[in-house]
Write a protein that holds these residues in place. Structure first.
Motif, PDB file in Angstrom:
ATOM      1  N   SER A  75       2.349 100.626 -89.936  1.00 21.01           N
ATOM      2  CA  SER A  75       2.823  99.405 -89.261  1.00 21.01           C
ATOM      3  C   SER A  75       3.334  98.356 -90.245  1.00 21.01           C
ATOM      4  O   SER A  75       4.019  97.426 -89.846  1.00 21.01           O
ATOM      5  CB  SER A  75       1.698  98.799 -88.416  1.00 21.01           C
ATOM      6  OG  SER A  75       0.578  98.483 -89.235  1.00 21.01           O
ATOM      7  N   MET A  76       3.015  98.482 -91.529  1.00 21.81           N
ATOM      8  CA  MET A  76       3.452  97.497 -92.513  1.00 21.81           C
ATOM      9  C   MET A  76       4.892  97.780 -92.939  1.00 21.81           C
ATOM     10  O   MET A  76       5.306  98.929 -93.046  1.00 21.81           O
ATOM     11  CB  MET A  76       2.524  97.524 -93.734  1.00 21.81           C
ATOM     12  CG  MET A  76       1.088  97.151 -93.416  1.00 21.81           C
ATOM     13  SD  MET A  76       0.063  96.923 -94.908  1.00 21.81           S
ATOM     14  CE  MET A  76       0.150  98.539 -95.663  1.00 21.81           C
ATOM     15  N   PHE A  77       5.636  96.711 -93.215  1.00 26.67           N
ATOM     16  CA  PHE A  77       7.061  96.845 -93.507  1.00 26.67           C
ATOM     17  C   PHE A  77       7.344  97.792 -94.666  1.00 26.67           C
ATOM     18  O   PHE A  77       8.160  98.704 -94.549  1.00 26.67           O
ATOM     19  CB  PHE A  77       7.662  95.464 -93.810  1.00 26.67           C
ATOM     20  CG  PHE A  77       8.993  95.524 -94.521  1.00 26.67           C
ATOM     21  CD1 PHE A  77      10.127  95.988 -93.868  1.00 26.67           C
ATOM     22  CD2 PHE A  77       9.100  95.147 -95.859  1.00 26.67           C
ATOM     23  CE1 PHE A  77      11.357  96.064 -94.528  1.00 26.67           C
ATOM     24  CE2 PHE A  77      10.318  95.222 -96.513  1.00 26.67           C
ATOM     25  CZ  PHE A  77      11.443  95.687 -95.849  1.00 26.67           C
ATOM     26  N   PHE A  78       6.685  97.578 -95.803  1.00 28.23           N
ATOM     27  CA  PHE A  78       7.036  98.335 -96.998  1.00 28.23           C
ATOM     28  C   PHE A  78       6.762  99.834 -96.846  1.00 28.23           C
ATOM     29  O   PHE A  78       7.671 100.655 -97.061  1.00 28.23           O
ATOM     30  CB  PHE A  78       6.316  97.756 -98.216  1.00 28.23           C
ATOM     31  CG  PHE A  78       6.824  98.296 -99.524  1.00 28.23           C
ATOM     32  CD1 PHE A  78       8.065  97.925-100.014  1.00 28.23           C
ATOM     33  CD2 PHE A  78       6.065  99.178-100.266  1.00 28.23           C
ATOM     34  CE1 PHE A  78       8.543  98.422-101.217  1.00 28.23           C
ATOM     35  CE2 PHE A  78       6.524  99.679-101.469  1.00 28.23           C
ATOM     36  CZ  PHE A  78       7.767  99.303-101.945  1.00 28.23           C
ATOM     37  N   PRO A  79       5.541 100.262 -96.470  1.00 33.63           N
ATOM     38  CA  PRO A  79       5.325 101.710 -96.308  1.00 33.63           C
ATOM     39  C   PRO A  79       6.141 102.318 -95.182  1.00 33.63           C
ATOM     40  O   PRO A  79       6.558 103.479 -95.262  1.00 33.63           O
ATOM     41  CB  PRO A  79       3.819 101.830 -96.036  1.00 33.63           C
ATOM     42  CG  PRO A  79       3.375 100.472 -95.638  1.00 33.63           C
ATOM     43  CD  PRO A  79       4.274  99.510 -96.316  1.00 33.63           C
ATOM     44  N   ALA A  80       6.402 101.540 -94.126  1.00 32.16           N
ATOM     45  CA  ALA A  80       7.219 102.065 -93.023  1.00 32.16           C
ATOM     46  C   ALA A  80       8.642 102.335 -93.495  1.00 32.16           C
ATOM     47  O   ALA A  80       9.242 103.374 -93.176  1.00 32.16           O
ATOM     48  CB  ALA A  80       7.222 101.080 -91.858  1.00 32.16           C
ATOM     49  N   THR A  81       9.195 101.403 -94.276  1.00 35.42           N
ATOM     50  CA  THR A  81      10.559 101.570 -94.780  1.00 35.42           C
ATOM     51  C   THR A  81      10.650 102.757 -95.727  1.00 35.42           C
ATOM     52  O   THR A  81      11.566 103.585 -95.628  1.00 35.42           O
ATOM     53  CB  THR A  81      11.013 100.285 -95.505  1.00 35.42           C
ATOM     54  OG1 THR A  81      10.922  99.182 -94.599  1.00 35.42           O
ATOM     55  CG2 THR A  81      12.442 100.418 -95.992  1.00 35.42           C
ATOM     56  N   ILE A  82       9.686 102.865 -96.635  1.00 37.48           N
ATOM     57  CA  ILE A  82       9.709 103.970 -97.594  1.00 37.48           C
ATOM     58  C   ILE A  82       9.503 105.309 -96.887  1.00 37.48           C
ATOM     59  O   ILE A  82      10.129 106.311 -97.241  1.00 37.48           O
ATOM     60  CB  ILE A  82       8.635 103.764 -98.683  1.00 37.48           C
ATOM     61  CG1 ILE A  82       9.109 102.690 -99.654  1.00 37.48           C
ATOM     62  CG2 ILE A  82       8.341 105.052 -99.421  1.00 37.48           C
ATOM     63  CD1 ILE A  82       8.364 102.636-100.952  1.00 37.48           C
ATOM     64  N   ASN A 281       9.913  90.957 -99.236  1.00 35.61           N
ATOM     65  CA  ASN A 281      11.198  90.695 -98.568  1.00 35.61           C
ATOM     66  C   ASN A 281      11.259  91.357 -97.198  1.00 35.61           C
ATOM     67  O   ASN A 281      12.250  91.984 -96.818  1.00 35.61           O
ATOM     68  CB  ASN A 281      12.370  91.160 -99.439  1.00 35.61           C
ATOM     69  CG  ASN A 281      13.680  90.506 -99.046  1.00 35.61           C
ATOM     70  OD1 ASN A 281      13.694  89.413 -98.488  1.00 35.61           O
ATOM     71  ND2 ASN A 281      14.783  91.174 -99.302  1.00 35.61           N
ATOM     72  N   ASP A 282      10.182  91.213 -96.448  1.00 32.28           N
ATOM     73  CA  ASP A 282      10.115  91.649 -95.054  1.00 32.28           C
ATOM     74  C   ASP A 282      11.251  90.966 -94.283  1.00 32.28           C
ATOM     75  O   ASP A 282      11.504  89.775 -94.483  1.00 32.28           O
ATOM     76  CB  ASP A 282       8.752  91.225 -94.491  1.00 32.28           C
ATOM     77  CG  ASP A 282       8.473  91.728 -93.087  1.00 32.28           C
ATOM     78  OD1 ASP A 282       9.357  91.604 -92.213  1.00 32.28           O
ATOM     79  OD2 ASP A 282       7.357  92.231 -92.857  1.00 32.28           O
ATOM     80  N   PRO A 283      11.962  91.677 -93.392  1.00 31.09           N
ATOM     81  CA  PRO A 283      13.060  91.054 -92.638  1.00 31.09           C
ATOM     82  C   PRO A 283      12.661  89.794 -91.885  1.00 31.09           C
ATOM     83  O   PRO A 283      13.500  88.928 -91.635  1.00 31.09           O
ATOM     84  CB  PRO A 283      13.487  92.165 -91.666  1.00 31.09           C
ATOM     85  CG  PRO A 283      13.124  93.432 -92.370  1.00 31.09           C
ATOM     86  CD  PRO A 283      11.857  93.126 -93.118  1.00 31.09           C
ATOM     87  N   ARG A 284      11.379  89.656 -91.537  1.00 33.56           N
ATOM     88  CA  ARG A 284      10.930  88.463 -90.826  1.00 33.56           C
ATOM     89  C   ARG A 284      11.113  87.201 -91.654  1.00 33.56           C
ATOM     90  O   ARG A 284      11.224  86.097 -91.105  1.00 33.56           O
ATOM     91  CB  ARG A 284       9.458  88.602 -90.430  1.00 33.56           C
ATOM     92  CG  ARG A 284       9.175  89.690 -89.397  1.00 33.56           C
ATOM     93  CD  ARG A 284       7.674  89.813 -89.156  1.00 33.56           C
ATOM     94  NE  ARG A 284       6.967  90.233 -90.369  1.00 33.56           N
ATOM     95  CZ  ARG A 284       5.644  90.223 -90.504  1.00 33.56           C
ATOM     96  NH1 ARG A 284       4.875  89.790 -89.518  1.00 33.56           N
ATOM     97  NH2 ARG A 284       5.075  90.635 -91.634  1.00 33.56           N
ATOM     98  N   PRO A 299      12.564  98.993-101.617  1.00 32.04           N
ATOM     99  CA  PRO A 299      11.913 100.192-101.071  1.00 32.04           C
ATOM    100  C   PRO A 299      12.829 101.402-100.987  1.00 32.04           C
ATOM    101  O   PRO A 299      12.381 102.534-101.166  1.00 32.04           O
ATOM    102  CB  PRO A 299      11.453  99.739 -99.680  1.00 32.04           C
ATOM    103  CG  PRO A 299      12.300  98.551 -99.347  1.00 32.04           C
ATOM    104  CD  PRO A 299      12.571  97.882-100.650  1.00 32.04           C
ATOM    105  N   ALA A 300      14.129 101.186-100.729  1.00 33.89           N
ATOM    106  CA  ALA A 300      15.050 102.323-100.644  1.00 33.89           C
ATOM    107  C   ALA A 300      15.146 103.031-101.991  1.00 33.89           C
ATOM    108  O   ALA A 300      15.114 104.270-102.067  1.00 33.89           O
ATOM    109  CB  ALA A 300      16.431 101.854-100.187  1.00 33.89           C
TER     110      ALA A 300
END
Length: 353
Positions: A75-82, A281-284, A299-300
């Motif tokens: 649910s967290m931005f960084f691990p979800a993106t990765i 740098n979460d989009p929020r 993350p990319a």
């Protein structure tokens, strides 16, 4: 309720009056099988509900074409993106991904590692829990030469491939930015020091203060799981008595957003009364008011490097012998409204190399 009978290539062969080997080759697009035969075989396979037995195929060639991934919380931005980047890149190489979340439980992480080993994954990618200090449950992968890559939350003294962000520099840059904006009393809200991310960011924070002649005070650093609830309680401590800080460096963006909310409740102006910098740098951070300055972890780039290193291990282009190897992904401070402007007593702007 009757038990479902699994259809096999024998059923396809019988219906089409073909040999089992011909059906197998047709299903695998063998060049020696005609296009017409392939079409007939695949049509019947679809009609009878045939499912390829990937497990059996994996046992035959000792390859499951599957990678395991353990992350703290999806649910967290960084691990979800990765996780998304890793899955997409692995598919380009013909691999599937099993995503598991430890929920920051060491016991669950141990259980998941054992489960993925039993599932015969061809490699394992891990971002550890906040509290993982013993990595023995991953020894079974190392001892059996199964590629193992850690990212983001990583061990410091365990012989594996490690890909992590430049968290020391992230802490240094975020704190220096607040100093440049005139802040002289800077609070840092950190995660638990058992996790390498936060010990490095704290070290960067302290180094920046020391470099600019500002004291590092124990009562200005808070260690906690970086949830909204904990952030709110910490704000009550920070703003429970004067003097209020004029800058806050938060080790994640959820905490930074919560600080914005609390300041609004206290009728404190951001950035005029207190400046804030978050992390990830979460989009929020772009859509809240005021928008929040944050440290981008790319993350990319990290996800792509994880897959690249994993494929090198799987294909034997790197030594399979377990040894420590670290790769650092750069960071960048993204300046937004929450740290804009400069106080009248602020120092001259410092340039970061």
């Amino acid at each position: 309720m009757s038990k479902r009978t699994e259809k096999t290539i024998v059923d396809i062969a019988e219906e089409l009056q073909l040999s089992v080997s011909t059906v197998s080759r047709a299903l695998n697009d063998h060049p020696n099988i005609s296009a017409r035969t392939k079409e007939r075989v695949k049509k019947v396979a679809k009609k009878i509900g045939y499912r390829p037995n990937a497990l059996a195929a994996g046992l035959r060639n000792n390859k499951s074409k599957t990678i395991g991934l353990i992350v703290p919380r999806i649910s967290m931005f960084f691990p979800a993106t990765i996780s998304t980047i890793i899955q997409n890149k692995l598919q380009e190489f013909g691999y599937n991904l099993i995503i598991c979340q430890s929920n920051d439980s060491y016991e669950q992480e141990v259980a998941l590692a054992n489960t993925l080993y039993s599932a015969r994954v061809d490699g394992l990618v891990v971002s550890t829990t906040l509290y993982t200090t013993d990595f023995a449950h991953f020894d079974i992968f190392r001892n059996n030469n199964i590629p193992l890559v850690f990212f983001d939350r990583v061990p410091k003294d365990y012989n594996v491939k490690v890909i992590k962000g430049d968290d020391y520099r992230g802490g240094y840059v975020a704190t220096t930015h607040l100093v440049e904006k005139g802040c002289k009393d800077i609070v840092h809200i950190s995660g638990p020091l058992t996790c390498c991310l936060y010990s490095d960011r704290v070290a960067g924070y302290k180094a920046a203060l020391q470099e600019h002649g500002l004291p590092s005070k124990k009562n200005r650093i808070f260690y906690q799981e970086l949830t909204r609830e904990n952030a709110w309680q910490t704000c009550e401590k920070i703003f429970g008595q004067q003097p209020y800080p004029d800058g806050i460096f938060a080790s994640n963006d959820t905490t930074a957003i919560t600080i914005i909310e609390y300041c609004r409740k206290m009728h404190l102006r951001v950035p005029e009364d207190v400046k804030i910098v978050g992390y990830s740098n979460d989009p929020r951070t772009e859509i809240v008011t005021p928008s929040i300055s944050s440290v981008d972890q790319y993350p990319a780039m990290m996800g792509e490097r994880v897959v690249a290193v994993l494929m090198e291990l799987i294909n034997g282009r790197q030594s399979a012998e377990p040894r420590y190897s670290q790769e650092i992904i750069p960071i960048q401070l993204i300046e937004r409204q929450s740290s804009a402007g400069k106080s009248k007593t602020g120092k001259k702007k410092l340039t970061l190399s």
